[in-house]
Design a protein around this motif. Structure first.
Motif, PDB file in Angstrom:
ATOM      1  N   ASP A   1       1.213  -1.087  -0.085  1.00  0.00           N
ATOM      2  CA  ASP A   1       0.266  -0.108  -0.123  1.00  0.00           C
ATOM      3  C   ASP A   1       1.076   1.443  -0.341  1.00  0.00           C
ATOM      4  O   ASP A   1       1.987   1.246   0.426  1.00  0.00           O
ATOM      5  CB  ASP A   1      -0.697  -0.129   1.576  1.00  0.00           C
ATOM      6  CG  ASP A   1      -2.676   0.342   1.327  1.00  0.00           C
ATOM      7  OD1 ASP A   1      -2.474   2.056   0.830  1.00  0.00           O
ATOM      8  OD2 ASP A   1      -3.286   0.480   1.049  1.00  0.00           O
ATOM      9  N   GLY A   2       1.033   1.748  -1.068  1.00  0.00           N
ATOM     10  CA  GLY A   2       1.222   3.318  -0.914  1.00  0.00           C
ATOM     11  C   GLY A   2       2.567   3.122  -1.392  1.00  0.00           C
ATOM     12  O   GLY A   2       3.883   4.486  -0.481  1.00  0.00           O
TER      13      GLY A   2
ATOM     14  N   SER B   1      -7.459   5.116  -1.213  1.00  0.00           N
ATOM     15  CA  SER B   1      -7.474   3.540  -1.134  1.00  0.00           C
ATOM     16  C   SER B   1      -8.018   2.183  -2.015  1.00  0.00           C
ATOM     17  O   SER B   1      -8.333   1.836  -2.710  1.00  0.00           O
ATOM     18  CB  SER B   1      -6.578   2.906   0.061  1.00  0.00           C
ATOM     19  OG  SER B   1      -5.534   3.420   0.315  1.00  0.00           O
TER      20      SER B   1
ATOM     21  N   HIS C   1      -7.590   0.270  -5.639  1.00  0.00           N
ATOM     22  CA  HIS C   1      -7.682  -0.917  -5.382  1.00  0.00           C
ATOM     23  C   HIS C   1      -9.014  -1.589  -6.492  1.00  0.00           C
ATOM     24  O   HIS C   1      -8.418  -2.630  -7.205  1.00  0.00           O
ATOM     25  CB  HIS C   1      -7.991  -1.287  -3.397  1.00  0.00           C
ATOM     26  CG  HIS C   1      -7.124  -1.513  -3.063  1.00  0.00           C
ATOM     27  ND1 HIS C   1      -6.441  -0.536  -2.233  1.00  0.00           N
ATOM     28  CD2 HIS C   1      -6.187  -2.744  -2.332  1.00  0.00           C
ATOM     29  CE1 HIS C   1      -5.330  -1.492  -1.205  1.00  0.00           C
ATOM     30  NE2 HIS C   1      -4.969  -2.829  -1.853  1.00  0.00           N
TER      31      HIS C   1
ATOM     32  N   TYR D   1      -9.427  -3.861   3.435  1.00  0.00           N
ATOM     33  CA  TYR D   1      -8.775  -4.107   2.444  1.00  0.00           C
ATOM     34  C   TYR D   1     -10.030  -5.555   2.399  1.00  0.00           C
ATOM     35  O   TYR D   1      -9.900  -6.085   0.883  1.00  0.00           O
ATOM     36  CB  TYR D   1      -7.726  -3.653   2.090  1.00  0.00           C
ATOM     37  CG  TYR D   1      -6.625  -2.999   2.192  1.00  0.00           C
ATOM     38  CD1 TYR D   1      -6.885  -1.841   1.893  1.00  0.00           C
ATOM     39  CD2 TYR D   1      -6.527  -2.625   4.192  1.00  0.00           C
ATOM     40  CE1 TYR D   1      -6.130  -0.609   2.003  1.00  0.00           C
ATOM     41  CE2 TYR D   1      -6.233  -0.925   4.184  1.00  0.00           C
ATOM     42  CZ  TYR D   1      -6.149  -0.038   3.033  1.00  0.00           C
ATOM     43  OH  TYR D   1      -5.441   1.124   3.124  1.00  0.00           O
TER      44      TYR D   1
ATOM     45  N   ASP E   1       1.929   2.141   3.713  1.00  0.00           N
ATOM     46  CA  ASP E   1       1.697   3.013   3.944  1.00  0.00           C
ATOM     47  C   ASP E   1       1.222   4.123   4.636  1.00  0.00           C
ATOM     48  O   ASP E   1       1.675   5.543   4.633  1.00  0.00           O
ATOM     49  CB  ASP E   1      -0.167   3.436   3.240  1.00  0.00           C
ATOM     50  CG  ASP E   1      -0.861   4.330   3.463  1.00  0.00           C
ATOM     51  OD1 ASP E   1      -0.831   5.137   2.303  1.00  0.00           O
ATOM     52  OD2 ASP E   1      -1.567   4.085   3.491  1.00  0.00           O
TER      53      ASP E   1
ATOM     54  N   ASP F   1      -1.094   0.280  -4.280  1.00  0.00           N
ATOM     55  CA  ASP F   1      -2.185   0.408  -4.931  1.00  0.00           C
ATOM     56  C   ASP F   1      -2.254   2.455  -5.492  1.00  0.00           C
ATOM     57  O   ASP F   1      -2.591   3.415  -6.060  1.00  0.00           O
ATOM     58  CB  ASP F   1      -3.639   0.590  -4.068  1.00  0.00           C
ATOM     59  CG  ASP F   1      -2.919   1.489  -2.755  1.00  0.00           C
ATOM     60  OD1 ASP F   1      -1.827   1.705  -2.423  1.00  0.00           O
ATOM     61  OD2 ASP F   1      -3.831   1.817  -1.534  1.00  0.00           O
ATOM     62  N   HIS F   2      -1.235   2.938  -4.742  1.00  0.00           N
ATOM     63  CA  HIS F   2      -1.070   4.573  -5.402  1.00  0.00           C
ATOM     64  C   HIS F   2      -0.022   4.292  -4.747  1.00  0.00           C
ATOM     65  O   HIS F   2       0.657   4.161  -3.657  1.00  0.00           O
ATOM     66  CB  HIS F   2      -2.113   5.528  -4.323  1.00  0.00           C
ATOM     67  CG  HIS F   2      -2.302   5.284  -3.477  1.00  0.00           C
ATOM     68  ND1 HIS F   2      -1.380   5.859  -1.872  1.00  0.00           N
ATOM     69  CD2 HIS F   2      -3.331   4.396  -2.401  1.00  0.00           C
ATOM     70  CE1 HIS F   2      -1.707   5.095  -0.619  1.00  0.00           C
ATOM     71  NE2 HIS F   2      -2.725   4.504  -1.263  1.00  0.00           N
TER      72      HIS F   2
ATOM     73  N   HIS G   1      -1.418  10.261   0.292  1.00  0.00           N
ATOM     74  CA  HIS G   1      -0.929   9.706  -0.840  1.00  0.00           C
ATOM     75  C   HIS G   1      -1.146  10.339  -2.042  1.00  0.00           C
ATOM     76  O   HIS G   1      -0.691  12.135  -1.422  1.00  0.00           O
ATOM     77  CB  HIS G   1      -3.157   9.162  -1.484  1.00  0.00           C
ATOM     78  CG  HIS G   1      -2.888   7.851  -0.650  1.00  0.00           C
ATOM     79  ND1 HIS G   1      -4.464   7.846  -0.310  1.00  0.00           N
ATOM     80  CD2 HIS G   1      -2.966   7.890   0.981  1.00  0.00           C
ATOM     81  CE1 HIS G   1      -4.516   6.774   0.168  1.00  0.00           C
ATOM     82  NE2 HIS G   1      -3.479   6.574   1.047  1.00  0.00           N
TER      83      HIS G   1
HETATM   84 ZN    ZN Z   1      -4.052   2.756  -0.019  1.00  0.00          ZN
END
Ligand code: ZN
Length: 411
Positions: A35-36, A81, A85, A265, A308, A346-347, A356
């Motif tokens: 994540d991130g 997120s 996703h 998630y 993240d 995801d980013h 983000h």
């Molecule tokens: Zn995320």
């Protein structure tokens, strides 16, 4: 609108095409979302988190993989997120909008039902004249929130049950259950102080009953919270219902499971019909869960959160360590011998931004059928990789192709 009409139509055509071409075999695809993971130099001239981390295992994997970048939504757009996703799962995040109310419920692991109407609730402070003086009630503790939520939870309005659950601090999830609802409703949150909360207004004629219901809830909530301080009212925003999204299995012909530790998630995976496995609380238990389930599924989604979280803390060193912690488990994943590995974020969540960001996300794809780029895994190398730069929703078709799960198009 971010996309032109033509692009919208192209996405729909691509979706239809995929569904027609999907075939089944015994291959296994592992999707790892750090994540991130994408970052930036913390100081001018420095390296990114991925460049500064010692990642012998990730680099070993990358050197036998094709590299690239993806845009979660579109260049310049910073995603949450949820949509991010969905994009990596191959669902156009602009077409499948997940409202804030739904995300709030998913985020606490609440099992939303098909017809539920969900909203975000903010406990707030209202003065004697009925004007909002603090939209966050001084950010009350989660414990106080739990007491207040309990006061409101279980309310019955006609045949409708109202469920109120604590999210965090002043935030709660409010779920209406037991009717046919419209989510085409305006917020009651006025967004400013010194004015009263708004009444929830219907944004289409068919939403009037749902608006009345939300207003009845707000009135009863005010009665029940009247002698409380500082949180004596609740503001509602982001009304939403579950999107009627096609399941992962119907779309890709794969039995899919999610191995995640955070409720949000798990919720996103459940939204697309993945089986959510009990994966414990750590990367160790996640890897163990993956190993045990390896014979039972075609597609495995592994979610790693700490890249993240540490980025959002603005703690560059901690994000580097989170990447290194993950790196140590890479051999266990490779040992499962997936036919296709997709590893990406995801980013991006650069520590330098504490949030983000819009930056394209490093992407790695390994299969027997890619041309390896022979480079380590980081932003710069990914920008030179042979996968190029793509939209997130193009990742799944590529993974499917590499798993030899797509037929030829046309004769
Ligand atoms: Zn995320």
């Amino acid at each position: 609108m971010l996309v032109s009409h033509l692009e919208d139509r192209e996405v729909a055509l691509y979706d239809d095409l995929l569904e027609r071409l999907v075939k089944k075999n015994s291959s296994k695809i592992l999707l790892v979302i750090l994540d991130g993971v994408g970052g930036l130099p913390f100081h001018p001239g420095g390296g990114t988190e991925l460049e500064e981390a010692s990642t012998a295992e990730l680099d070993k994997l990358a050197r036998t993989s094709a590299l690239g970048l993806h845009d979660p939504i579109a260049p310049g757009i910073t995603p949450g997120s949820g949509p991010a996703h969905l994009g990596v799962f191959g669902y156009d995040p602009l077409r499948w909008d997940i409202g804030r109310g739904v995300l709030a419920a998913l985020g606490i692991g609440f099992d939303l039902e098909k017809d539920d109407l969900a909203a975000r609730g903010n406990f707030a402070t209202m003065d004697d004249a009925g004007n909002i003086t603090d939209r966050r009630a001084g950010r009350i503790s989660s414990e106080t929130n739990a007491e207040l939520s309990a006061l409101l939870n279980g309310m019955k309005i006609g045949d409708v049950d109202v469920i109120v659950k604590t999210v965090k601090e002043h935030r709660a999830a409010v779920i209406f259950r037991g009717g046919q609802f419209s989510d085409n409703l305006a917020d009651s949150d006025p967004q400013v102080t010194g004015v009263p909360a708004k009444r929830v207004e219907p944004l289409e004629p068919g939403a009037k009953a749902s608006a009345d219901l939300a207003n009845a809830f707000a009135e009863e909530a005010n009665r029940r919270l009247a002698d409380r301080s500082p949180a004596n009212t609740i503001l509602l925003r982001g009304f939403a219902r579950l999107p009627d999204i096609p399941s992962f299995e119907s779309r890709y012909g794969m039995k899919a499971c999610a191995v995640a530790t955070y409720p949000m998630y798990k919720g996103l995976a459940r939204l697309v019909g993945m089986d959510v496995l009990d994966a414990g609380e750590s990367l160790d238990t996640q890897v163990e869960t993956l190993r045990k389930a390896w014979g039972d599924y075609d597609f495995f989604f592994l979610h790693y959160k700490y890249t993240d979280s540490r980025g959002e803390d603005g703690d560059f060193g901690a994000k580097v360590r989170a990447i290194e912690d993950f790196d140590r488990r890479v051999p266990d994943l490779v040992a499962l011998e997936p036919d296709v590995v997709v590893l990406t974020g995801d980013h991006s969540t650069p520590s330098a931004l504490k949030s983000h960001s819009w930056h394209p996300v490093p992407l790695l794809l390994r299969s027997r059928y890619v041309i390896p780029d022979l480079m380590d895994f980081n932003e710069k190398n990914c920008s030179r990789g042979n996968l190029g730069r793509m939209r997130a929703l193009e990742i799944m078709p590529l993974a499917m192709a590499n798993a030899l799960r797509l037929e030829k198009y046309g004769a």
